[in-house]
Design an enzyme around this catalytic site. Sequence first.
Site: not given
Ligand code: GTR
Length: 385
Positions: A224, A228, A315, A366
């Site tokens: 997540s 990145k 997402w 996720h």
């Molecule tokens: C979310 C964000 C995502 C991702 C995620 C995370 O809210 O929008 O891009 O990074 O968090 O890291 O848990």
Amino acid sequence: MFLKTHFIRIAAPLLLTPSLHAAEIKIPDPLAAPDGQLATTPDAWMANVRPPTLQNFREQIYGVRPVEKPADFQAKVIREDPQALDGTATLKEIEITYSGPGGSGKFHPLLLIPNSAKSPAPTFLLFSFGKPDASIEKEKFGAWPVREIIARGYATVAFHVSEVDPDRADGFAEGVRAIFSKQPLAPNAWGALSAWGWGASRVMDYLETDKAIDAKRVALIGHSRCGKAAVWAGAEDPRFSYVISNNSGCSGAALARTKQGERIINITTKFPYWFCENYRKYADHEADLPIDQHQLLGLIAPRLLYVASATQDSWSDPAAEFESCVRAQPVFRLFGKKGLESETQPAPDQAMLDGGIGYHLRTGKHDLAVSDWQHYMDFADRHWK
Ligand code: GTR
């Protein structure tokens, strides 16, 4: 209005966004230099394409690291347990310290090395959302299956990203960015993701000095937001020989111009401090970006890359993550590497391990699951051994 793509979005049906029709979107060519000239050899790409591409990502998205290894950098083992995990591993807690104009900082990676290793161990370096604890294999935001990693002959090290730079909008003063930069930050100054990647490079500085570790085979892994950070850190620091993006989505592996689900406008509104200020210009203006995320994946070449998505993670947009891998392939091929095993997105849970770019789409939400780790280690077994 956001333009929809004209090219195929290859995904399991449940992931498809309903109707994607015509409307030409121009995706930058990952082999093109700023003057439009296409690199036809690895040397030409390294000389004319890689440096300006990397610089664009620094200037427009993640921000510029103002420092690499600080002059007074130190890494010390402050705790060692040769009989960790029921005697299967040696645990080392490292303390990394540094200082700069704005003060001093420290963080504490936790390293586990297999006691069965007869030679320096290849290693998985995890960006962790929380304080790493070898006794907890399931942290709040994903798995760190240390026993399984050790049993497979790999070492693993994790560091808490917020110890390097707090993952909060108001965390600036307590992190490494405040040590080396002043507010107000310049429009191209490093955001938190860049600071976390800087932390991974400092962990690498330590690993290079530990004789139990094979520093030529260190994989970077993050999930997540940390996914990145992992891809960006892998682009910045070529010492990492394998880079893994787990469900990194927007501003990670996923192509920005075709992105559904989270887009630049969402992420720069909710998490502006992850990026440099310049990135906000592209909210709802993806087509103005001089780059796109497939070029970030291309910056990993010719090293190993693995991107993974999850079926319910709309997402992050699995189709845009896969499309980005497809479009990164020319760089890998230029180096004589195979890109993806196939350009058709595989069925859920079928890992494609045969190319220089690994990929799978896990069934589920996720998350960083133990099954994701198994594929990442299978890929390492195949390409490293
Ligand atoms: C979310 C964000 C995502 C991702 C995620 C995370 O809210 O929008 O891009 O990074 O968090 O890291 O848990």
